[in-house]
Write a protein that holds these residues in place. Structure first.
Motif, short mmCIF file in Angstrom:
data_model
loop_
_atom_site.label_atom_id
_atom_site.label_comp_id
_atom_site.label_asym_id
_atom_site.label_seq_id
_atom_site.Cartn_x
_atom_site.Cartn_y
_atom_site.Cartn_z
N LEU A 103 0.85 -1.21 0.00
CA LEU A 103 0.00 0.00 0.00
C LEU A 103 0.88 1.25 0.00
O LEU A 103 0.86 2.06 0.95
N GLU A 104 1.64 1.40 -1.07
CA GLU A 104 2.59 2.51 -1.12
C GLU A 104 1.91 3.87 -1.02
O GLU A 104 2.53 4.86 -0.62
N GLU A 105 0.60 3.90 -1.36
CA GLU A 105 -0.11 5.19 -1.33
C GLU A 105 -0.29 5.74 0.08
O GLU A 105 -0.65 6.90 0.25
N VAL A 106 -0.04 4.92 1.10
CA VAL A 106 -0.18 5.46 2.47
C VAL A 106 1.10 6.18 2.91
O VAL A 106 1.09 6.89 3.93
N HIS A 107 2.18 6.02 2.16
CA HIS A 107 3.47 6.59 2.59
C HIS A 107 3.38 8.10 2.81
O HIS A 107 3.75 8.60 3.88
N ALA A 108 2.89 8.85 1.80
CA ALA A 108 2.91 10.32 1.90
C ALA A 108 2.03 10.83 3.06
O ALA A 108 2.51 11.61 3.90
N PRO A 109 0.75 10.39 3.16
CA PRO A 109 -0.04 10.89 4.30
C PRO A 109 0.51 10.43 5.66
O PRO A 109 0.42 11.16 6.65
N ASP A 110 1.11 9.24 5.68
CA ASP A 110 1.71 8.75 6.94
C ASP A 110 2.80 9.71 7.40
O ASP A 110 2.81 10.17 8.55
N ILE A 111 3.73 10.02 6.51
CA ILE A 111 4.86 10.89 6.88
C ILE A 111 4.33 12.29 7.24
O ILE A 111 4.74 12.89 8.25
N ARG A 112 3.40 12.79 6.45
CA ARG A 112 2.85 14.14 6.72
C ARG A 112 2.25 14.22 8.12
O ARG A 112 2.54 15.14 8.89
N ASP A 113 1.42 13.24 8.49
CA ASP A 113 0.76 13.31 9.80
C ASP A 113 1.73 13.05 10.96
O ASP A 113 1.56 13.62 12.04
N SER A 114 2.74 12.21 10.73
CA SER A 114 3.75 12.00 11.79
C SER A 114 4.50 13.30 12.06
O SER A 114 4.76 13.66 13.22
N MET A 115 4.82 14.02 11.00
CA MET A 115 5.51 15.31 11.17
C MET A 115 4.61 16.30 11.90
O MET A 115 5.06 17.01 12.80
N PHE B 119 11.17 11.12 7.85
CA PHE B 119 10.60 11.82 9.00
C PHE B 119 11.63 12.05 10.11
O PHE B 119 12.05 13.19 10.36
N LEU B 120 12.08 10.99 10.77
CA LEU B 120 12.88 11.20 11.99
C LEU B 120 14.19 11.94 11.70
O LEU B 120 14.58 12.82 12.48
N SER B 121 14.84 11.64 10.57
CA SER B 121 16.12 12.30 10.31
C SER B 121 15.93 13.77 9.92
O SER B 121 16.90 14.53 9.86
N THR B 122 14.67 14.17 9.66
CA THR B 122 14.41 15.59 9.38
C THR B 122 14.09 16.35 10.66
O THR B 122 14.02 17.57 10.66
N ARG B 123 13.82 15.65 11.75
CA ARG B 123 13.43 16.30 13.00
C ARG B 123 14.44 16.08 14.13
O ARG B 123 14.36 16.74 15.16
N PHE B 124 15.38 15.13 13.93
CA PHE B 124 16.37 14.81 14.97
C PHE B 124 17.76 14.75 14.33
O PHE B 124 17.89 14.36 13.17
N GLU B 125 18.77 15.13 15.12
CA GLU B 125 20.13 15.16 14.58
C GLU B 125 20.65 13.76 14.27
O GLU B 125 21.38 13.56 13.31
N LYS B 126 20.30 12.82 15.14
CA LYS B 126 20.79 11.44 14.96
C LYS B 126 19.64 10.45 15.18
O LYS B 126 18.75 10.73 16.01
N VAL B 127 19.71 9.35 14.48
CA VAL B 127 18.69 8.30 14.63
C VAL B 127 19.36 6.94 14.69
O VAL B 127 20.28 6.65 13.90
N ASP B 128 18.93 6.11 15.62
CA ASP B 128 19.30 4.69 15.65
C ASP B 128 18.11 3.87 15.14
O ASP B 128 16.95 4.31 15.27
N GLN C 205 -2.57 12.54 21.65
CA GLN C 205 -2.79 11.51 20.63
C GLN C 205 -3.46 12.11 19.41
O GLN C 205 -4.09 13.16 19.49
N MET C 206 -3.29 11.44 18.29
CA MET C 206 -3.83 11.94 17.00
C MET C 206 -4.19 10.74 16.13
O MET C 206 -3.45 9.75 16.11
N ILE C 207 -5.29 10.86 15.40
CA ILE C 207 -5.67 9.79 14.46
C ILE C 207 -5.11 10.12 13.08
O ILE C 207 -5.20 11.28 12.63
N GLN C 208 -4.53 9.14 12.43
CA GLN C 208 -4.03 9.30 11.06
C GLN C 208 -5.19 9.65 10.12
O GLN C 208 -6.25 9.03 10.20
N THR C 209 -4.96 10.61 9.23
CA THR C 209 -6.00 10.99 8.27
C THR C 209 -5.61 10.56 6.84
O THR C 209 -4.45 10.25 6.56
N ASP C 210 -6.64 10.57 5.99
CA ASP C 210 -6.44 10.39 4.54
C ASP C 210 -5.87 9.04 4.10
O ASP C 210 -5.17 8.97 3.09
N PHE C 211 -6.14 8.01 4.89
CA PHE C 211 -5.77 6.66 4.43
C PHE C 211 -6.94 6.09 3.63
O PHE C 211 -8.09 6.49 3.82
#
Ligand code: SAM
Length: 234
Positions: free
Chosen positions: A37-49, A82-91, A210-216
């Motif tokens: 379901l590759e179409e969920v990628h963009a709204p997923d990243i947008r709402d996580s941000m 997402f995470l590497s755009t909001r944090f300096e380092k990620v494990d 908390q937040m519900i994911q939109t646009d799936f």
């Protein structure tokens, strides 16, 4: 027809091995991470941000932006976009070492070379022990359905120990309308929100937002994001 929703969840004897086998058969691609379901990628990243940016403005929170941990990272889709755009380092923590090899050799190569992606731990979350006080945010996405209730609570307790001062745990998971919904194909269980929240409480965590994911696309499970902080921080 039997209702697949259960009020109790008894993992099979081969619960983790079966999930491991399933994921070893999945390609190291975004499509593989998202079950086709590759179409969920963009709204997923947008709402996580949007969620992390909202948490950043919450006056009761003071988490830093130095270090995040991506749990159940797969090839690092969440880290890359997402995470590497909001944090300096990620494990990254991931059970299937083939996904981490793909991350290191190609998918996250640039981020690694830039020093933004650091340790990659090839281990199941049921065994992962984070370094004490390391992370500002521990992000768990689409992976906790693979843990049993007791391992989930124990994992969250260890994650609490891994938080830097002011740090939080964020969880983004599918949620069932009630009970437990088992999937024997990938050896996972989708939990109702209330079931997740009773495990959070048992692990000494309180929900701060908390937040519900939109646009799936229609017909999928609802997806919920929670931000949790240790009750001892209150
Ligand atoms: C649906 S994919 C999600 C990947 C990533 N979080 C994303 O959103 O792109 C689930 C991932 O969890 C991993 N996984 C399954 N069981 C796990 C476990 N017990 N501990 C850690 N990772 C696990 C799988 O190998 C797979 O990479």
């Amino acid at each position: 027809m039997a209702d697949p929703r259960r009020t109790e969840f008894q993992p099979t004897a081969t619960w983790y091995e079966d999930a491991d086998k399933y994921w070893k058969g999945v390609p190291s691609s975004v499509d593989g991470m998202l079950g086709g379901l590759e179409e969920v990628h963009a709204p997923d990243i947008r709402d996580s941000m949007a969620f992390i940016d909202r948490l950043r403005k919450n006056p009761s929170l003071s988490f830093g932006s130095s270090y995040a941990c991506d749990c159940g990272a797969g090839i690092g889709r969440v880290t890359k976009y997402f995470l590497s755009t909001r944090f300096e380092k990620v494990d990254l923590v991931e059970q299937n070492s083939a996904f981490l090899e793909a991350a290191a050799s190609s998918y996250l190569k640039d981020e690694r070379n830039a020093g933004r992606v650091c340790d990659m731990f090839p281990v199941g979350l049921q065994k992962f022990v984070p370094q004490k006080s390391r992370y500002d945010v521990i992000w768990c996405q689409w992976v906790l359905s693979h843990l049993t209730d007791s391992d989930l609570a124990a994992c969250l307790k260890r994650c609490v120990q891994g938080l830097a001062p002011g740090g939080i745990i964020c969880i983004k998971e599918n949620v069932a309308s009630r009970g437990y919904v088992l999937d024997s194909e990938d050896s996972s269980v989708t939990r109702a929100k209330s079931l997740f929240e009773s495990v959070f409480a048992a692990a000494g965590l309180v929900v701060v937002d908390q937040m519900i994911q939109t646009d799936f696309p229609q017909g999928l499970f609802e997806v919920n994001m929670w931000a949790l902080k240790p009750s001892s921080d209150n």
